[in-house]
Scaffold this motif. Structure first.
Motif, PDB file in Angstrom:
ATOM      1  N   LYS A 124       0.819  -1.210   0.000  1.00  0.00           N
ATOM      2  CA  LYS A 124       0.000   0.000   0.000  1.00  0.00           C
ATOM      3  C   LYS A 124       0.852   1.258   0.000  1.00  0.00           C
ATOM      4  N   ARG A 125       2.060   1.170  -0.544  1.00  0.00           N
ATOM      5  CA  ARG A 125       2.959   2.318  -0.529  1.00  0.00           C
ATOM      6  C   ARG A 125       3.593   2.527  -1.887  1.00  0.00           C
ATOM      7  N   ARG A 126       3.514   3.760  -2.359  1.00  0.00           N
ATOM      8  CA  ARG A 126       4.141   4.140  -3.621  1.00  0.00           C
ATOM      9  C   ARG A 126       5.078   5.316  -3.362  1.00  0.00           C
ATOM     10  N   LEU A 127       6.155   5.369  -4.112  1.00  0.00           N
ATOM     11  CA  LEU A 127       7.129   6.457  -4.005  1.00  0.00           C
ATOM     12  C   LEU A 127       7.247   7.150  -5.354  1.00  0.00           C
ATOM     13  N   THR A 128       7.249   8.467  -5.345  1.00  0.00           N
ATOM     14  CA  THR A 128       7.443   9.243  -6.566  1.00  0.00           C
ATOM     15  C   THR A 128       8.709  10.060  -6.412  1.00  0.00           C
ATOM     16  N   PHE A 129       9.666   9.832  -7.304  1.00  0.00           N
ATOM     17  CA  PHE A 129      10.938  10.550  -7.279  1.00  0.00           C
ATOM     18  C   PHE A 129      10.905  11.659  -8.318  1.00  0.00           C
ATOM     19  N   MET A 130      11.364  12.848  -7.894  1.00  0.00           N
ATOM     20  CA  MET A 130      11.441  13.989  -8.808  1.00  0.00           C
ATOM     21  C   MET A 130      12.811  14.627  -8.660  1.00  0.00           C
ATOM     22  N   GLU A 131      13.347  15.081  -9.780  1.00  0.00           N
ATOM     23  CA  GLU A 131      14.654  15.715  -9.789  1.00  0.00           C
ATOM     24  C   GLU A 131      14.456  17.212  -9.989  1.00  0.00           C
ATOM     25  N   CYS A 132      15.183  18.016  -9.203  1.00  0.00           N
ATOM     26  CA  CYS A 132      15.026  19.466  -9.265  1.00  0.00           C
ATOM     27  C   CYS A 132      16.376  20.109  -9.567  1.00  0.00           C
ATOM     28  N   ASN A 133      16.365  21.045 -10.451  1.00  0.00           N
ATOM     29  CA  ASN A 133      17.594  21.778 -10.783  1.00  0.00           C
ATOM     30  C   ASN A 133      17.932  22.770  -9.679  1.00  0.00           C
ATOM     31  N   ASN A 134      19.004  23.507  -9.892  1.00  0.00           N
ATOM     32  CA  ASN A 134      19.463  24.482  -8.910  1.00  0.00           C
ATOM     33  C   ASN A 134      18.802  25.835  -9.174  1.00  0.00           C
ATOM     34  N   ASP A 135      17.489  25.821  -9.388  1.00  0.00           N
ATOM     35  CA  ASP A 135      16.724  27.036  -9.680  1.00  0.00           C
ATOM     36  C   ASP A 135      15.766  27.283  -8.515  1.00  0.00           C
ATOM     37  N   ILE A 136      15.762  28.492  -7.992  1.00  0.00           N
ATOM     38  CA  ILE A 136      14.977  28.775  -6.786  1.00  0.00           C
ATOM     39  C   ILE A 136      13.474  28.650  -7.034  1.00  0.00           C
ATOM     40  N   ASN A 137      13.004  29.059  -8.223  1.00  0.00           N
ATOM     41  CA  ASN A 137      11.563  28.967  -8.522  1.00  0.00           C
ATOM     42  C   ASN A 137      11.098  27.516  -8.588  1.00  0.00           C
ATOM     43  N   THR A 138      11.906  26.655  -9.213  1.00  0.00           N
ATOM     44  CA  THR A 138      11.568  25.236  -9.283  1.00  0.00           C
ATOM     45  C   THR A 138      11.601  24.616  -7.900  1.00  0.00           C
ATOM     46  N   MET A 139      12.577  25.029  -7.079  1.00  0.00           N
ATOM     47  CA  MET A 139      12.669  24.502  -5.716  1.00  0.00           C
ATOM     48  C   MET A 139      11.436  24.864  -4.898  1.00  0.00           C
TER      49      MET A 139
END
Length: 171
Positions: A124-139
């Protein structure tokens, strides 16, 4: 056509015949249904007791359904996945870490990572991985969605895992 309106003849109501007799009975207060039942009682008798019971129970069920409105269960069948965001400057190893974690959970290799990757880590557990750049707005945008944020720093191969902005572990 000199401004005078021709008065039309009114409808003449029936004074005799079966329809007029029924209207007279209605005005007096008697009903024709009782007369028909007296004349031909077998036509209005119960033909089948089982059918009569079924129709009675059906009518009662419909009445009780109107009183008891069923409540709709709106809880989701599966809980939402845990969103894990990996943040850091370029060439630190964000993609490599995501690939290693996916290989650890699924025992399969992953080629290119384009966008979020969701894996099933338990029943009953799912994990979603996301990669973020070094941009403050995206963070900022991903921090609103994320459950777990992992910041990578290039100093001495150490990274800090942060959960909702609180330091959890230093490696």
């Amino acid at each position: 056509m000199d401004g005078k309106v021709k008065e039309q003849k009114r409808h003449q109501q029936k004074h005799s015949g079966p329809k007029a007799e029924r209207k007279k009975l209605k005005k007096q207060g008697g009903t024709t249904d009782e007369d028909e039942r007296k004349r031909n009682p077998k036509a209005f008798a119960v033909q089948s007791a089982v059918r009569m019971a079924k129709t009675f129970h059906r009518a009662q069920d419909i009445k009780t359904k109107k009183h008891h409105i069923p409540l709709v269960d709106r809880t989701p069948l599966e809980p939402p996945p845990v969103v894990i965001v990996v943040v850091g400057p370029p060439k630190v190893g964000k993609t490599t870490l995501i690939r290693c974690l996916i290989k650890n959970f699924t025992r399969q290799k992953l080629g290119d990572i384009c966008g979020p990757v969701t894996i099933v880590s338990g029943k009953k557990r799912r994990l979603t991985f996301m990669e973020c750049n070094n941009d403050i707005n995206t963070m900022i945008d991903l921090a609103k969605v994320a459950d777990l944020v992992s910041f990578f720093q290039f100093m001495a191969n150490k990274y800090i895992v942060m959960y909702k902005g609180i330091d959890i572990k230093k490696m």
